[in-house]
Motif scaffolding. Structure first.
Motif, PDB file in Angstrom:
ATOM      1  N   ARG A 190     -27.770  21.771  31.710  1.00  0.00           N
ATOM      2  CA  ARG A 190     -26.516  22.055  31.012  1.00  0.00           C
ATOM      3  C   ARG A 190     -25.431  21.021  31.332  1.00  0.00           C
ATOM      4  O   ARG A 190     -24.422  20.965  30.645  1.00  0.00           O
ATOM      5  N   SER A 191     -25.636  20.250  32.382  1.00  0.00           N
ATOM      6  CA  SER A 191     -24.615  19.285  32.802  1.00  0.00           C
ATOM      7  C   SER A 191     -24.872  17.943  32.117  1.00  0.00           C
ATOM      8  O   SER A 191     -25.739  17.172  32.529  1.00  0.00           O
ATOM      9  N   ILE A 192     -24.108  17.673  31.069  1.00  0.00           N
ATOM     10  CA  ILE A 192     -24.267  16.407  30.342  1.00  0.00           C
ATOM     11  C   ILE A 192     -23.884  15.232  31.233  1.00  0.00           C
ATOM     12  O   ILE A 192     -24.523  14.177  31.219  1.00  0.00           O
ATOM     13  N   ASP A 193     -22.847  15.413  32.038  1.00  0.00           N
ATOM     14  CA  ASP A 193     -22.379  14.318  32.885  1.00  0.00           C
ATOM     15  C   ASP A 193     -23.424  13.963  33.941  1.00  0.00           C
ATOM     16  O   ASP A 193     -23.690  12.782  34.188  1.00  0.00           O
ATOM     17  N   ARG A 194     -24.045  14.964  34.571  1.00  0.00           N
ATOM     18  CA  ARG A 194     -25.068  14.691  35.577  1.00  0.00           C
ATOM     19  C   ARG A 194     -26.275  13.991  34.957  1.00  0.00           C
ATOM     20  O   ARG A 194     -26.819  13.048  35.530  1.00  0.00           O
ATOM     21  N   GLY A 200     -28.878   6.025  37.773  1.00  0.00           N
ATOM     22  CA  GLY A 200     -27.827   5.064  38.069  1.00  0.00           C
ATOM     23  C   GLY A 200     -27.371   5.123  39.513  1.00  0.00           C
ATOM     24  O   GLY A 200     -27.965   5.795  40.367  1.00  0.00           O
ATOM     25  N   ALA A 201     -26.261   4.432  39.774  1.00  0.00           N
ATOM     26  CA  ALA A 201     -25.770   4.346  41.146  1.00  0.00           C
ATOM     27  C   ALA A 201     -25.229   5.674  41.644  1.00  0.00           C
ATOM     28  O   ALA A 201     -25.252   5.940  42.853  1.00  0.00           O
ATOM     29  N   PHE A 202     -24.755   6.535  40.730  1.00  0.00           N
ATOM     30  CA  PHE A 202     -24.131   7.796  41.144  1.00  0.00           C
ATOM     31  C   PHE A 202     -24.975   8.997  40.716  1.00  0.00           C
ATOM     32  O   PHE A 202     -24.453  10.070  40.461  1.00  0.00           O
ATOM     33  N   THR A 280     -16.716   5.956  44.532  1.00  0.00           N
ATOM     34  CA  THR A 280     -17.085   6.782  43.390  1.00  0.00           C
ATOM     35  C   THR A 280     -16.991   5.925  42.121  1.00  0.00           C
ATOM     36  O   THR A 280     -16.665   4.733  42.182  1.00  0.00           O
ATOM     37  N   GLU A 281     -17.247   6.536  40.976  1.00  0.00           N
ATOM     38  CA  GLU A 281     -17.169   5.805  39.714  1.00  0.00           C
ATOM     39  C   GLU A 281     -15.787   5.225  39.471  1.00  0.00           C
ATOM     40  O   GLU A 281     -15.647   4.207  38.789  1.00  0.00           O
ATOM     41  N   LEU A 282     -14.756   5.866  40.000  1.00  0.00           N
ATOM     42  CA  LEU A 282     -13.394   5.405  39.769  1.00  0.00           C
ATOM     43  C   LEU A 282     -13.024   4.205  40.635  1.00  0.00           C
ATOM     44  O   LEU A 282     -11.954   3.624  40.452  1.00  0.00           O
ATOM     45  N   HIS A 283     -13.883   3.844  41.575  1.00  0.00           N
ATOM     46  CA  HIS A 283     -13.561   2.758  42.499  1.00  0.00           C
ATOM     47  C   HIS A 283     -14.279   1.458  42.170  1.00  0.00           C
ATOM     48  O   HIS A 283     -14.147   0.487  42.915  1.00  0.00           O
TER      49      HIS A 283
END
Length: 751
Positions: A190-194, A200-202, A280-283
């Motif tokens: 159900r988790s599209i983001d996961r 990938g890296a994350f 994280t992805e933001l960094h």
């Protein structure tokens, strides 16, 4: 620089007054002698001061870093002190801010050190000084994952993220006393983001074990493995750039890029808030994932004061966050009411009907590129022209609150002032949609420069070619820091044309507009060979291109020469370099250093070609002079003498190894071996189309002979100055010291 008498006469003032009076009566010979001694004393004092500073890693000279490193027992790394690239630029561009080197100079009898950071050598993020300074810091945290991630980032200069792959293995659960909830093998569907982060890296999903050796694409998930994910592309921020409309006025479709092409939007790299945590992805600077953008608009979109990754302005009004929606705009669709739809994967933007018609749409966004090349919002202060390069220089501002609104207005101002030496300084990132014609016939000066301010990248959308007219063999024109959509034509005689940190778009335009732009058959840069009177033109013309991207070049064979430094010449389906007199006629003498050339080259002569990729046949008329070294050229090329070039070096090595194994080979066997090696040893790129983030970046699956074929072991071509093989080698060296015993690692390049 002038000094007061109090600074200059320190020794002289110590003499008794009657001796100074006698000296003044006799012509001040004693004062002149003591002035010389005073200057030498300053040099000695400066040397003593520097010896004191050399005891500390923060202030020491580069040569002392290795000695301080030896005191703490660290192995020296390859750093920028060993990089010799850039000497040619210093010799050519004497009027630039960074033309002076960093040595101590004697000035007015006193020693003065040049400002730090000056110079025309490219910046290389090989941080041996930081590595030595943090050696004790690293050893205190030795073996911890945040420390290893920070080490990778500091040593290579690339953003990094470390992953312990044994934490991502699926385990058989022990229900009694050793539950591992995070190691469940079944992912959350159900988790599209996961699911979007899978592989990938994350990635957070559990995997089955992979017993293959850890590599770029395989062997990650095993008990012993740690992966270091590295981002080689950089994110460049364009502020208040004009978005490109697809159709006519009133159309709701826009591209973020002023060139009007589809390309992913990047997130800006941010500093980690927790030094003991992981990135994280933001960094990290990478293309924004649509799923991540959809789940957290506020992490990327916001007001300019917050330094966001994205912001949109319609007719000068900033669009707030609540009006933004995420949408797939591969097939254009208009949002409702006053909403704006953003497709971060394609760099597209759609306006709702309440926002139309819009006279101007401006954006703040980040684009990806491998290096500080081709012009962009990066620091290039040392490449700006000195304002005092001549006795009478005028600076004409364009853009900003007090500048001319157009380049044509600035040229009229220049013409009305006698056409003296001038720098037209562009101080914003706007699109200048206009015709530009320069006539140097009656100029009282001999220099004109179009130069963007430091950190700016203005877009010149030309209506017709940028023409330079007039028979002035003593005149020089400079284009610096510009993004030129169109072509440049020299219609008279010129002494010098310089293109510095600029882009003349290969093929003229890459816009995906309606109607589409016409296919440009004319070259990006062309100079006439004859004047209207019938005489030869441009006999003294020297074209000098540095850290730039240009399309096809056509210059007369009798021109002074063409010099390319750290640049890309993309023929875009045409001959890359040729003459103008007739078809298949050679161009002038070429000198190139660290250059990628795509397309056939027809040349009169090659003076020197070093660490260059000729991705197309080369036909040189005169091969008795010149040298090609540490370069690649197709086998059918006609070149002067070669030194350690590919694929010649690889074929010779393959034949020698085969004969060492099985004895002498026949002529047919040697030819078959040559054919196999030549098929393998040729340049391969991540992206070949201009406008994409990894434009002409060498593919990771390409031959090592090209990826490490430069004189110092770095890659051939325009990105040689990045020293990427040396960065990876430095990290390998450090990980052998700091990685916990029994663990294995792999370097995984995300971009």
């Amino acid at each position: 620089m002038a000094f007061s008498n109090a600074e200059r006469d320190r020794l002289y003032d110590l003499l008794p007054a009657f001796i100074r009076a006698r000296d003044q009566e006799s012509g001040e010979a004693l004062r002149a002698l003591l002035d010389i001694i005073d200057g030498q004393a300053d040099v000695i004092e400066e040397d003593i001061r520097q010896l004191q500073e050399n005891a500390f890693i923060e202030t020491s000279e580069p040569w002392a870093v290795a000695y301080i490193g030896d005191l703490v027992g660290t192995t020296p790394l390859f750093d920028e002190s060993r990089v010799k690239d850039g000497d040619t630029a210093v010799e050519l561009f004497r009027d630039l801010e960074g033309a002076e080197d960093r040595r101590i100079k004697a000035l007015n009898g006193r020693a003065e050190r040049s400002l730090p950071g000056r110079g025309l050598r490219p910046f290389v993020a090989l941080r041996s000084r930081a590595d030595v300074a943090k050696t004790i810091y690293y050893r205190r945290r030795k073996g911890t994952l945040p420390m290893l991630e920070e080490l990778a980032r500091d040593v290579t200069g690339w953003p990094a993220h470390a992953v312990e792959y044994f934490e991502l293995l699926g385990w058989t659960q022990c229900l009694r006393n050793h539950l591992r909830p995070h190691a469940l093998r079944t992912p959350d569907m159900r988790s599209i983001d996961r699911l979007d982060r899978l592989g990938g890296a994350f990635d957070e999903i559990s995997h089955t074990v992979d017993v293959r050796p850890v590599a770029q694409d395989e062997g990650w998930y095993n008990i012993r493995n740690i992966g270091f994910h590295l981002w080689r592309l950089q994110a460049y921020a364009l502020e208040r750039s004009e978005a490109r409309r697809v159709g006519a006025i009133g159309d709701f479709r826009y591209f973020f890029s002023p060139l009007g092409q589809s390309a992913p939007l990047f997130s800006r790299a941010r500093r980690e808030g927790d030094e003991a945590g992981l990135a994280t992805e933001l960094h990290v600077p990478q293309p924004i994932r649509p799923a991540r953008f959809y789940s957290g608009f506020a992490d990327f979109y916001g007001p300019a004061s917050d330094a966001p990754s994205l912001t949109v302005y319609v007719d000068g009004v900033e669009i707030p966050l609540w009006q933004v929606i995420c949408r797939n705009l591969s097939i254009w669709s208009q949002p409702s009411t006053d909403r704006i739809a953003i497709d971060v994967a394609r760099g597209r933007l759609a306006l709702g009907p309440a926002l139309l018609p819009a006279s101007k749409v401006e954006v703040i966004y980040h684009y990806g590129f491998p290096a500080d090349l081709g012009g962009g919002p990066y620091r290039r202060r040392s490449w700006l022209i000195r304002r005092n390069f001549a006795a009478d220089v005028r600076v004409i501002a364009v853009g900003g609150p007090a500048g001319h609104p157009t380049l044509a207005a600035a040229l009229l101002d220049w013409a009305s002032d006698g056409r003296r030496n001038a720098i037209i300084s562009i101080r914003d990132n706007r699109t200048y949609d206009e015709a530009i014609a320069v006539d140097v016939t009656s100029a009282t000066g001999n220099t004109l420069a179009f130069e963007s301010a430091d950190g700016m990248r203005p877009h010149l959308r030309l209506r017709g070619p940028l023409t330079i007219a007039g028979n002035r063999p003593d005149f020089a024109v400079t284009l610096s820091g510009l993004l030129i959509e169109g072509r440049v034509a020299i219609e008279g005689s010129l002494h010098r044309l310089r293109i510095l940190h600029s882009t003349v778009v290969p093929g003229g335009s890459i816009a995906e507009t309606e109607p589409p732009p016409p296919v440009q058959t004319e070259p990006s840069l062309k100079a006439v060979a004859t004047l209207a009177s019938g005489g030869l033109a441009n006999q003294e013309l020297a074209v000098e291109i540095a850290f730039s991207i240009v399309g096809a070049i056509r210059l007369p064979a009798h021109a002074e020469g063409l010099i390319l430094l750290d640049s890309i010449v993309d023929g875009a389906g045409q001959d890359a370099i040729a003459g103008v007199e007739a078809v298949n006629r050679p161009g002038p003498t070429l000198r190139c250093e660290r250059v990628t050339i795509r397309g056939r080259c027809l040349l009169r002569e090659i003076g020197l070609a070093t660490e260059t990729i000729f991705d197309g046949p080369v036909d040189t008329a005169r091969v008795q002079k010149g040298c090609v070294r540490f370069s690649y050229a197709p086998p059918a090329s006609r070149l002067p003498r070669r030194y350690r070039c590919q694929p010649d070096l690889a074929t010779s090595k393959a034949i020698a190894e085969a004969e060492a194994r099985q004895g002498p080979l026949t002529a047919a066997e040697k030819q078959a071996l040559r054919d196999r090696v030549r098929l393998r040893v040729k340049p391969e790129y991540t992206a070949e189309v201009y406008g994409q983030p990894a434009y002409l970046q060498l593919s990771l699956k390409g031959p090592e002979e090209i990826a490490k074929g430069a004189a110092d072991g770095s890659e051939m071509g325009a990105y040689c100055h990045l020293k990427q093989p040396q960065r990876a080698a430095n990290l390998h060296l450090r990980l052998k010291e700091y990685l916990p015993f029994g663990l294995d690692y792999g370097l995984i390049y995300v971009t």
